[in-house]
Design a protein around this motif. Sequence first.
Motif, PDB file in Angstrom:
ATOM      1  N   GLU A  33      -7.378  -5.599 -50.560  1.00  0.00           N
ATOM      2  CA  GLU A  33      -7.373  -6.683 -49.639  1.00  0.00           C
ATOM      3  C   GLU A  33      -8.552  -6.436 -48.507  1.00  0.00           C
ATOM      4  OE1 GLU A  33      -4.678  -4.571 -50.524  1.00  0.00           O
ATOM      5  OE2 GLU A  33      -2.946  -5.918 -50.435  1.00  0.00           O
ATOM      6  N   GLU A  34      -9.458  -5.751 -48.770  1.00  0.00           N
ATOM      7  CA  GLU A  34     -10.581  -5.667 -48.252  1.00  0.00           C
ATOM      8  C   GLU A  34     -11.699  -6.373 -48.724  1.00  0.00           C
ATOM      9  OE1 GLU A  34     -11.714  -1.624 -46.223  1.00  0.00           O
ATOM     10  OE2 GLU A  34     -10.310  -1.045 -48.114  1.00  0.00           O
ATOM     11  N   PHE A  35     -11.467  -6.812 -49.904  1.00  0.00           N
ATOM     12  CA  PHE A  35     -12.581  -8.028 -50.770  1.00  0.00           C
ATOM     13  C   PHE A  35     -11.955  -8.981 -50.473  1.00  0.00           C
ATOM     14  CE2 PHE A  35     -12.745  -4.166 -53.410  1.00  0.00           C
ATOM     15  CZ  PHE A  35     -14.138  -3.986 -53.375  1.00  0.00           C
ATOM     16  N   ALA A  36     -13.162  -9.977 -50.332  1.00  0.00           N
ATOM     17  CA  ALA A  36     -12.862 -11.599 -50.021  1.00  0.00           C
ATOM     18  C   ALA A  36     -13.330 -12.330 -51.095  1.00  0.00           C
ATOM     19  CB  ALA A  36     -13.445 -11.892 -48.709  1.00  0.00           C
ATOM     20  N   PHE A  85     -22.384  -8.862 -53.160  1.00  0.00           N
ATOM     21  CA  PHE A  85     -23.103  -7.651 -52.919  1.00  0.00           C
ATOM     22  C   PHE A  85     -23.944  -7.786 -53.894  1.00  0.00           C
ATOM     23  CE2 PHE A  85     -18.432  -7.144 -52.576  1.00  0.00           C
ATOM     24  CZ  PHE A  85     -18.332  -6.585 -51.270  1.00  0.00           C
ATOM     25  N   LYS A  86     -25.249  -7.126 -53.374  1.00  0.00           N
ATOM     26  CA  LYS A  86     -26.613  -6.980 -54.212  1.00  0.00           C
ATOM     27  C   LYS A  86     -26.915  -5.481 -54.417  1.00  0.00           C
ATOM     28  CE  LYS A  86     -31.521  -7.950 -54.332  1.00  0.00           C
ATOM     29  NZ  LYS A  86     -32.799  -8.401 -53.632  1.00  0.00           N
ATOM     30  N   THR A  87     -26.921  -4.940 -55.504  1.00  0.00           N
ATOM     31  CA  THR A  87     -27.042  -3.609 -55.810  1.00  0.00           C
ATOM     32  C   THR A  87     -28.643  -3.189 -55.699  1.00  0.00           C
ATOM     33  OG1 THR A  87     -27.865  -4.028 -58.221  1.00  0.00           O
ATOM     34  CG2 THR A  87     -25.216  -3.789 -57.539  1.00  0.00           C
ATOM     35  N   LYS A  88     -28.978  -1.913 -55.787  1.00  0.00           N
ATOM     36  CA  LYS A  88     -30.196  -1.488 -55.862  1.00  0.00           C
ATOM     37  C   LYS A  88     -30.889  -1.784 -57.188  1.00  0.00           C
ATOM     38  CE  LYS A  88     -29.297   2.890 -57.916  1.00  0.00           C
ATOM     39  NZ  LYS A  88     -29.477   4.614 -57.807  1.00  0.00           N
ATOM     40  N   SER A  89     -31.954  -1.577 -57.417  1.00  0.00           N
ATOM     41  CA  SER A  89     -32.434  -1.801 -58.930  1.00  0.00           C
ATOM     42  C   SER A  89     -32.740  -0.586 -59.522  1.00  0.00           C
ATOM     43  CB  SER A  89     -33.958  -2.664 -58.664  1.00  0.00           C
ATOM     44  OG  SER A  89     -34.806  -1.872 -57.788  1.00  0.00           O
ATOM     45  N   ILE A  90     -33.158  -0.689 -60.892  1.00  0.00           N
ATOM     46  CA  ILE A  90     -33.400   0.263 -61.596  1.00  0.00           C
ATOM     47  C   ILE A  90     -34.391  -0.341 -62.655  1.00  0.00           C
ATOM     48  CG2 ILE A  90     -31.549  -0.370 -63.300  1.00  0.00           C
ATOM     49  CD1 ILE A  90     -31.419   2.869 -63.810  1.00  0.00           C
ATOM     50  N   GLN A  91     -35.395   0.568 -63.005  1.00  0.00           N
ATOM     51  CA  GLN A  91     -36.508   0.112 -63.960  1.00  0.00           C
ATOM     52  C   GLN A  91     -36.223   0.727 -65.310  1.00  0.00           C
ATOM     53  OE1 GLN A  91     -40.663   1.073 -62.886  1.00  0.00           O
ATOM     54  NE2 GLN A  91     -41.321  -0.845 -63.694  1.00  0.00           N
ATOM     55  N   LEU A  92     -36.259  -0.077 -66.283  1.00  0.00           N
ATOM     56  CA  LEU A  92     -36.220   0.444 -67.778  1.00  0.00           C
ATOM     57  C   LEU A  92     -37.613   0.956 -67.993  1.00  0.00           C
ATOM     58  CD1 LEU A  92     -33.715  -1.270 -67.297  1.00  0.00           C
ATOM     59  CD2 LEU A  92     -33.567  -1.650 -69.724  1.00  0.00           C
ATOM     60  N   THR A  93     -37.456   1.802 -68.956  1.00  0.00           N
ATOM     61  CA  THR A  93     -38.616   2.240 -69.718  1.00  0.00           C
ATOM     62  C   THR A  93     -38.383   2.284 -71.193  1.00  0.00           C
ATOM     63  OG1 THR A  93     -37.884   4.924 -69.833  1.00  0.00           O
ATOM     64  CG2 THR A  93     -39.197   4.088 -67.832  1.00  0.00           C
ATOM     65  N   LYS A  94     -39.427   2.237 -71.971  1.00  0.00           N
ATOM     66  CA  LYS A  94     -39.400   2.263 -73.290  1.00  0.00           C
ATOM     67  C   LYS A  94     -38.519   3.437 -74.030  1.00  0.00           C
ATOM     68  CE  LYS A  94     -43.026   3.021 -75.825  1.00  0.00           C
ATOM     69  NZ  LYS A  94     -44.165   2.867 -76.553  1.00  0.00           N
ATOM     70  N   GLU A  95     -38.569   4.478 -73.515  1.00  0.00           N
ATOM     71  CA  GLU A  95     -37.907   5.730 -74.172  1.00  0.00           C
ATOM     72  C   GLU A  95     -36.560   5.509 -73.535  1.00  0.00           C
ATOM     73  OE1 GLU A  95     -42.012   6.252 -73.582  1.00  0.00           O
ATOM     74  OE2 GLU A  95     -40.829   5.623 -71.955  1.00  0.00           O
ATOM     75  N   THR A  96     -36.100   5.059 -72.575  1.00  0.00           N
ATOM     76  CA  THR A  96     -34.729   5.224 -72.076  1.00  0.00           C
ATOM     77  C   THR A  96     -34.095   3.906 -73.118  1.00  0.00           C
ATOM     78  OG1 THR A  96     -34.858   3.448 -70.320  1.00  0.00           O
ATOM     79  CG2 THR A  96     -34.597   5.945 -69.951  1.00  0.00           C
ATOM     80  N   ILE A  97     -34.725   2.723 -73.498  1.00  0.00           N
ATOM     81  CA  ILE A  97     -34.262   1.731 -74.298  1.00  0.00           C
ATOM     82  C   ILE A  97     -33.982   2.145 -75.490  1.00  0.00           C
ATOM     83  CG2 ILE A  97     -35.109  -0.462 -75.130  1.00  0.00           C
ATOM     84  CD1 ILE A  97     -36.109  -1.148 -72.524  1.00  0.00           C
ATOM     85  N   MET A  98     -34.952   2.986 -76.066  1.00  0.00           N
ATOM     86  CA  MET A  98     -34.844   3.573 -77.382  1.00  0.00           C
ATOM     87  C   MET A  98     -33.778   4.554 -77.501  1.00  0.00           C
ATOM     88  SD  MET A  98     -38.682   3.270 -78.383  1.00  0.00           S
ATOM     89  CE  MET A  98     -38.621   3.650 -80.068  1.00  0.00           C
ATOM     90  N   VAL A 117     -23.179  -9.083 -57.205  1.00  0.00           N
ATOM     91  CA  VAL A 117     -21.697  -9.088 -57.908  1.00  0.00           C
ATOM     92  C   VAL A 117     -21.072  -9.802 -56.754  1.00  0.00           C
ATOM     93  CG1 VAL A 117     -19.833  -7.535 -58.062  1.00  0.00           C
ATOM     94  CG2 VAL A 117     -21.947  -6.476 -58.155  1.00  0.00           C
ATOM     95  N   LYS A 118     -20.240 -11.177 -57.310  1.00  0.00           N
ATOM     96  CA  LYS A 118     -19.553 -11.998 -56.520  1.00  0.00           C
ATOM     97  C   LYS A 118     -17.881 -11.911 -56.669  1.00  0.00           C
ATOM     98  CE  LYS A 118     -19.299 -16.940 -55.363  1.00  0.00           C
ATOM     99  NZ  LYS A 118     -19.827 -18.289 -55.756  1.00  0.00           N
ATOM    100  N   VAL A 119     -17.386 -11.553 -55.884  1.00  0.00           N
ATOM    101  CA  VAL A 119     -15.733 -11.471 -55.865  1.00  0.00           C
ATOM    102  C   VAL A 119     -15.220 -12.872 -56.480  1.00  0.00           C
ATOM    103  CG1 VAL A 119     -13.767 -11.167 -54.654  1.00  0.00           C
ATOM    104  CG2 VAL A 119     -15.612  -9.741 -54.492  1.00  0.00           C
TER     105      VAL A 119
END
Length: 141
Positions: free
Chosen positions: A4-7, A12-25, A101-103
């Motif tokens: 009920e608290e969501f409309a 909502f906008k999240t924080k960001s995260i940077q991808l590295t080649k190492e994490t992708i692989m 994120v959109k409800v």
Amino acid sequence: MKLEEFAIGQEFKTKSIQLTKETIMEFAREFDPQYMHVDEEKAKQGRFNGIIASGIHTLAISFKLWIEEGKHGEDIIAGTEMNQIKFLKPVFPGNELYTIVKVLDKKVNRSLTGILTVLLSTYNEKDEKVFEGELSVLIRR
């Protein structure tokens, strides 16, 4: 937040995260070991001229960013469905991703629970949309 608290229409906008080649692989070696994700030499000869993240990795990051916002907290019970999954642009090492994120919908299905449906739209640091997908969860009321 409980159902009920969501409309509907709420964003909502999240924080960001940077991808590295190492994490992708690393992710790809475990879950999507195709050449464009794990073999630098072959990937350089391919359509994207280098390593790109697996679409499944991009989906997982989008979900992680949303969950880390903590909006559901312990009110979420389980995921129920994913629809309209679209991998729109390649994600490269060095890209920094965030998710809007959109409800979209909320429905009561029992006296104590309901279904919340959101649209996850993930963007890179240039504000180019790279991923989109609908996610539905069972959540407390």
